[in-house]
Write a protein that holds these residues in place. Sequence first.
Motif, PDB file in Angstrom:
ATOM      1  N   ILE A 179      26.744  60.189   6.211  1.00  0.00           N
ATOM      2  CA  ILE A 179      26.564  61.194   7.268  1.00  0.00           C
ATOM      3  C   ILE A 179      25.083  61.508   7.452  1.00  0.00           C
ATOM      4  CG2 ILE A 179      26.907  63.637   7.789  1.00  0.00           C
ATOM      5  CD1 ILE A 179      29.328  61.987   8.459  1.00  0.00           C
ATOM      6  N   ALA A 180      24.377  61.765   6.344  1.00  0.00           N
ATOM      7  CA  ALA A 180      22.968  62.143   6.422  1.00  0.00           C
ATOM      8  C   ALA A 180      22.125  61.027   7.040  1.00  0.00           C
ATOM      9  CB  ALA A 180      22.442  62.509   5.035  1.00  0.00           C
ATOM     10  N   LEU A 191      32.848  67.836  11.890  1.00  0.00           N
ATOM     11  CA  LEU A 191      32.514  69.243  12.138  1.00  0.00           C
ATOM     12  C   LEU A 191      31.115  69.562  11.610  1.00  0.00           C
ATOM     13  CD1 LEU A 191      35.820  71.200  11.388  1.00  0.00           C
ATOM     14  CD2 LEU A 191      34.545  71.177  13.541  1.00  0.00           C
ATOM     15  N   CYS A 192      30.804  69.044  10.418  1.00  0.00           N
ATOM     16  CA  CYS A 192      29.465  69.265   9.862  1.00  0.00           C
ATOM     17  C   CYS A 192      28.409  68.556  10.704  1.00  0.00           C
ATOM     18  CB  CYS A 192      29.417  68.771   8.413  1.00  0.00           C
ATOM     19  SG  CYS A 192      30.495  69.703   7.290  1.00  0.00           S
ATOM     20  N   LEU A 193      28.745  67.375  11.208  1.00  0.00           N
ATOM     21  CA  LEU A 193      27.848  66.671  12.123  1.00  0.00           C
ATOM     22  C   LEU A 193      27.560  67.514  13.357  1.00  0.00           C
ATOM     23  CD1 LEU A 193      29.161  62.987  12.176  1.00  0.00           C
ATOM     24  CD2 LEU A 193      26.778  63.632  12.037  1.00  0.00           C
ATOM     25  N   LEU A 194      28.593  68.062  13.956  1.00  0.00           N
ATOM     26  CA  LEU A 194      28.442  68.855  15.169  1.00  0.00           C
ATOM     27  C   LEU A 194      27.587  70.094  14.911  1.00  0.00           C
ATOM     28  CD1 LEU A 194      29.323  69.077  18.145  1.00  0.00           C
ATOM     29  CD2 LEU A 194      31.290  70.410  17.358  1.00  0.00           C
ATOM     30  N   ILE A 195      27.817  70.755  13.788  1.00  0.00           N
ATOM     31  CA  ILE A 195      27.013  71.929  13.434  1.00  0.00           C
ATOM     32  C   ILE A 195      25.547  71.531  13.279  1.00  0.00           C
ATOM     33  CG2 ILE A 195      26.588  73.640  11.623  1.00  0.00           C
ATOM     34  CD1 ILE A 195      29.654  73.586  11.115  1.00  0.00           C
ATOM     35  N   ALA A 218      18.886  67.968  11.978  1.00  0.00           N
ATOM     36  CA  ALA A 218      20.334  67.792  12.114  1.00  0.00           C
ATOM     37  C   ALA A 218      20.931  67.218  10.829  1.00  0.00           C
ATOM     38  CB  ALA A 218      20.645  66.877  13.295  1.00  0.00           C
ATOM     39  N   ALA A 219      20.223  66.285  10.202  1.00  0.00           N
ATOM     40  CA  ALA A 219      20.717  65.678   8.961  1.00  0.00           C
ATOM     41  C   ALA A 219      20.779  66.699   7.838  1.00  0.00           C
ATOM     42  CB  ALA A 219      19.818  64.505   8.569  1.00  0.00           C
ATOM     43  N   ILE A 220      19.757  67.540   7.725  1.00  0.00           N
ATOM     44  CA  ILE A 220      19.714  68.559   6.667  1.00  0.00           C
ATOM     45  C   ILE A 220      20.867  69.546   6.819  1.00  0.00           C
ATOM     46  CG2 ILE A 220      18.421  70.558   5.839  1.00  0.00           C
ATOM     47  CD1 ILE A 220      17.335  67.955   4.780  1.00  0.00           C
ATOM     48  N   VAL A 221      21.081  70.032   8.032  1.00  0.00           N
ATOM     49  CA  VAL A 221      22.141  71.027   8.251  1.00  0.00           C
ATOM     50  C   VAL A 221      23.513  70.394   8.040  1.00  0.00           C
ATOM     51  CG1 VAL A 221      23.190  72.593   9.931  1.00  0.00           C
ATOM     52  CG2 VAL A 221      20.702  72.378   9.812  1.00  0.00           C
ATOM     53  N   SER A 222      23.709  69.173   8.521  1.00  0.00           N
ATOM     54  CA  SER A 222      24.995  68.487   8.327  1.00  0.00           C
ATOM     55  C   SER A 222      25.290  68.312   6.847  1.00  0.00           C
ATOM     56  CB  SER A 222      24.974  67.127   9.030  1.00  0.00           C
ATOM     57  OG  SER A 222      24.781  67.262  10.413  1.00  0.00           O
ATOM     58  N   LEU A 223      24.282  67.884   6.083  1.00  0.00           N
ATOM     59  CA  LEU A 223      24.458  67.693   4.648  1.00  0.00           C
ATOM     60  C   LEU A 223      24.738  69.013   3.950  1.00  0.00           C
ATOM     61  CD1 LEU A 223      24.357  65.711   2.272  1.00  0.00           C
ATOM     62  CD2 LEU A 223      21.889  66.094   2.147  1.00  0.00           C
ATOM     63  N   ALA A 248      26.168  71.697   5.258  1.00  0.00           N
ATOM     64  CA  ALA A 248      27.520  72.151   5.593  1.00  0.00           C
ATOM     65  C   ALA A 248      28.574  71.387   4.804  1.00  0.00           C
ATOM     66  CB  ALA A 248      27.757  71.997   7.097  1.00  0.00           C
ATOM     67  N   LEU A 249      28.418  70.072   4.694  1.00  0.00           N
ATOM     68  CA  LEU A 249      29.404  69.281   3.956  1.00  0.00           C
ATOM     69  C   LEU A 249      29.360  69.594   2.466  1.00  0.00           C
ATOM     70  CD1 LEU A 249      31.579  67.097   4.412  1.00  0.00           C
ATOM     71  CD2 LEU A 249      29.840  65.386   3.879  1.00  0.00           C
ATOM     72  N   SER A 250      28.171  69.862   1.946  1.00  0.00           N
ATOM     73  CA  SER A 250      28.009  70.141   0.515  1.00  0.00           C
ATOM     74  C   SER A 250      28.607  71.468   0.104  1.00  0.00           C
ATOM     75  CB  SER A 250      26.514  70.125   0.147  1.00  0.00           C
ATOM     76  OG  SER A 250      25.936  68.875   0.428  1.00  0.00           O
ATOM     77  N   THR A 251      28.881  72.335   1.074  1.00  0.00           N
ATOM     78  CA  THR A 251      29.455  73.647   0.761  1.00  0.00           C
ATOM     79  C   THR A 251      30.809  73.851   1.445  1.00  0.00           C
ATOM     80  OG1 THR A 251      28.148  74.617   2.571  1.00  0.00           O
ATOM     81  CG2 THR A 251      27.215  74.736   0.366  1.00  0.00           C
ATOM     82  N   SER A 252      31.459  72.763   1.827  1.00  0.00           N
ATOM     83  CA  SER A 252      32.794  72.830   2.435  1.00  0.00           C
ATOM     84  C   SER A 252      33.828  72.954   1.324  1.00  0.00           C
ATOM     85  CB  SER A 252      33.059  71.591   3.297  1.00  0.00           C
ATOM     86  OG  SER A 252      32.143  71.511   4.357  1.00  0.00           O
ATOM     87  N   THR A 253      34.390  74.124   1.171  1.00  0.00           N
ATOM     88  CA  THR A 253      35.216  74.391  -0.004  1.00  0.00           C
ATOM     89  C   THR A 253      36.485  73.549  -0.051  1.00  0.00           C
ATOM     90  OG1 THR A 253      36.169  76.286   1.168  1.00  0.00           O
ATOM     91  CG2 THR A 253      34.364  76.732  -0.341  1.00  0.00           C
ATOM     92  N   GLN A 254      37.161  73.380   1.074  1.00  0.00           N
ATOM     93  CA  GLN A 254      38.377  72.569   1.038  1.00  0.00           C
ATOM     94  C   GLN A 254      38.053  71.117   0.731  1.00  0.00           C
ATOM     95  OE1 GLN A 254      40.782  72.214   4.609  1.00  0.00           O
ATOM     96  NE2 GLN A 254      42.592  71.659   3.439  1.00  0.00           N
ATOM     97  N   TYR A 255      37.015  70.598   1.343  1.00  0.00           N
ATOM     98  CA  TYR A 255      36.617  69.212   1.115  1.00  0.00           C
ATOM     99  C   TYR A 255      36.260  68.971  -0.351  1.00  0.00           C
ATOM    100  CZ  TYR A 255      33.898  64.904   1.480  1.00  0.00           C
ATOM    101  OH  TYR A 255      33.413  63.627   1.294  1.00  0.00           O
TER     102      TYR A 255
END
Length: 485
Positions: A108-109, A341-345, A120-125, A127-134
């Motif tokens: 993704i990054a 979703l993390c990509l979009l954010i 965009a890469a920093i924010v996507s990473l 968001a994914l790194s703190t996605s609790t369900q994932y």
Amino acid sequence: MRNPSVRNISFYLTAALIFSMMVYNVFYHLGTFPISSWDEARHGVNAYEMLRHGNLIVNTYLGHPDYWNLKPPVSYWAIMIGYKLIGLNALGLRLMSGICAILTAVAIALFVKKRFGSMAAIVSLLALSTSTQYLLNHCARTGDADSLFVFFFTLSILSLLAARRQTRWLYAAGLACSLAFLTKSWHAGNILLIMVLYFLITRQWESGRWRIWWRAVVSFAVPVLAWAFARYHYDGFHFFKQMIEYDLLLRSTRPIEGHIGDEAYYGVILVHFFFWWLALLVGIMVISYMQGVRLLAFEGADHRRKEDVIGILLWICVPLLMFTIAKTKIRWYILPVYPPLCLLIGICASQLWRKGTRGARGLLLAGLLFVASFYETNIQHDLHHPKPNFELALLQQTAQRPVHGYELFMYHPLHEKGRWPQNAVLTAELANDLKPRRGGLKTFLHTSRSLLLVKKAWFSKQLVHEYHLSVLASNRWGYILEKHT
């Protein structure tokens, strides 16, 4: 304006910090958490028995072909690799899930940095790194098939988007889709639908590119057909019949195994696990509108980024729609939507950062820090406060005892012939190749090389004295008993 080399250094240092946090979130005490029955233990048993029997095609449960867990074998192979590398334990069970989660974040990054820039890469990473369900629920930190499936899902869609520029990526898209199918079977239909819709919406048939798409079809079909032929060699059409009737048609047309929910089910799940990231995305849209910043508007030399956004939106919408239509509702079905979703954010945040005012940047930065800190705090709480399972801990005590391969029974006077929990089956097999059996006390007494699992209760000591049994292992939950030799 900062020097480009300074910006690159800042990006790599920030990305390394976030990446290190994700590695910690995924691998911290990964092998010490109790094994879950659904569906981690089932996959673990299938993989263990396939490894022990030397059969790479047919998954079994308690020695019999498993016609409940109707998945092709790639996820079992991944667990088998973990068993071989780490050992027959919970860490080996989960190793490849953790690795695939990390590789998904890397993919993704790299994709976002190349297409949409460092911010965009920093924010996507992040968001994914703190996605609790994932991270915590049926994916990155468990031995389920979902982390592997999300990885192949992600590779397939990213390859699809890359094929717009270099058509050879269609081979990778088709191959990754086939591996996704060989991991979670019909769930990969979402990938195929995304591909078809992307092909139609981007009007690629107008340039005759439909001929090139045969590459993707061939690279998808060959691995799937090879597995199907190998499976047919063992039990004919029986497994495929069950796959279609139970795992596809029945799950799609009616709620089974108590997994019910209405049309809002997956929306509620996303709000529960991802609320503040979604709120931040809405906030970015509102601020952008107020400041006249057009999000996701790419023109001129950037027109291909618009097609990437189309693919990302399909990546989010198609699984949500298809699983909402399906009658059986299970919360982890929508795990593949977290990467897009993390990509979009990340994309929206980077555009606001570049085009917005200083005040907008300040609000964005504050929002990012708050949301990431909130979820990281929750993740750390879960990592450092696991819920113990003393029954499984008791079974693990047999690992160093000379009882390898013994049959294992359990006893309770009110339900003597109860069914073994799946996580107890796997823990027993991994501990010392113990073989959980149904039958209770009487069968145990008449079976050589056998053990009895008993919960501590009013009848426990009476049982030991009445039948002249000895305690092999014990803890606060109960005993494992053996007959005097």
